[in-house]
Design an enzyme around this catalytic site. Structure first.
Site, PDB file in Angstrom:
ATOM      1  N   LEU A  97      15.152 -21.274 -42.194  1.00  0.00           N
ATOM      2  CA  LEU A  97      14.568 -20.949 -41.023  1.00  0.00           C
ATOM      3  C   LEU A  97      14.904 -20.167 -39.976  1.00  0.00           C
ATOM      4  O   LEU A  97      14.237 -19.943 -38.911  1.00  0.00           O
ATOM      5  CB  LEU A  97      14.340 -22.589 -40.229  1.00  0.00           C
ATOM      6  CG  LEU A  97      13.563 -23.569 -41.119  1.00  0.00           C
ATOM      7  CD1 LEU A  97      13.697 -25.082 -39.986  1.00  0.00           C
ATOM      8  CD2 LEU A  97      11.972 -23.266 -41.128  1.00  0.00           C
ATOM      9  N   SER A  98      16.009 -19.667 -40.189  1.00  0.00           N
ATOM     10  CA  SER A  98      16.694 -18.584 -39.206  1.00  0.00           C
ATOM     11  C   SER A  98      15.936 -17.164 -39.033  1.00  0.00           C
ATOM     12  O   SER A  98      16.171 -16.339 -40.251  1.00  0.00           O
ATOM     13  CB  SER A  98      18.060 -18.349 -39.308  1.00  0.00           C
ATOM     14  OG  SER A  98      18.656 -17.385 -38.768  1.00  0.00           O
TER      15      SER A  98
END
Length: 199
Positions: free
Chosen positions: A11-12
């Site tokens: 998700l980064s």
């Protein structure tokens, strides 16, 4: 041979903005990469971090400025507020873990594909079809998305514990075999120099 333990969240956005530079650096130095996806929100909670949505408004706005600059600098398109963020990172993480165990494909390419799906293509990386397409595009059997879910969950949790134990607190985070730590895609040049010094 040097080794790099690569702790990251699918998700980064900062992990996405690393592109393929880690793999290029590892290739130059003959270093192996151990891909260790983890639950970034749980990591924040364990190490004193704060989820982006809970940060002060000044920090949130600066984060968006920084992401826009890094996107332009690194030549990687990025939606500052993608349609499916946040989402459940577990399915994509389990698939990466299964692919690592199965072998036979481009693991770095798979990780980059998942991140690109979220941040550049605005796809939901929690959806089975998206995960399968990423697996297939990187040369893996798309059915890996449905295999080894229990082992994937156990490894995902173990990666978090290992990260906390080794002083990891963000994503991307790189730890070399001699214990040197590098946090962030903007520390890849430092990682490169460190590996060169190790010979």
């Amino acid at each position: 041979m040097a080794d790099i333990d690569y702790f990251f969240s699918t998700l980064s956005p900062f992990t996405y903005l690393a592109g393929a530079r880690l793999e290029e650096i590892a290739g130059r130095h003959g270093a192996g990469i151990s891909y260790r996806p983890l639950d970034i929100m749980a990591l924040f909670a364990r190490t004193g971090g704060t989820a982006p949505a809970q940060r002060h408004e000044s920090r949130q706005s600066y984060r968006l400025e920084e992401l826009a600059r890094l996107s332009a600098k690194n030549g990687l398109p990025l939606h500052l507020r993608p349609a499916h963020f946040p989402t459940n990172a577990a399915p994509s993480s389990y698939a990466i873990i299964a692919a690592r165990m199965a072998g036979g494909g481009d693991l770095g390419g798979l990780v980059q594909s998942v991140l690109r799906a979220c941040w550049a293509e605005e796809k939901d990386i929690a959806e089975d079809a998206v995960v399968r397409a990423c697996l297939e595009g990187a040369g893996f059997d798309p059915a890996l998305a449905d295999r080894g879910l229990l082992q994937g969950a156990e490894t995902y949790a173990a990666n978090l514990e290992e990260a906390v134990k080794r002083g990891v607190f963000g994503s991307p985070f790189y730890v070399t075999g001699d214990g040197a730590r590098f946090w962030g895609q903007d520390r890849l040049e430092d990682l490169d120099r460190h590996l060169a010094a190790l010979g």
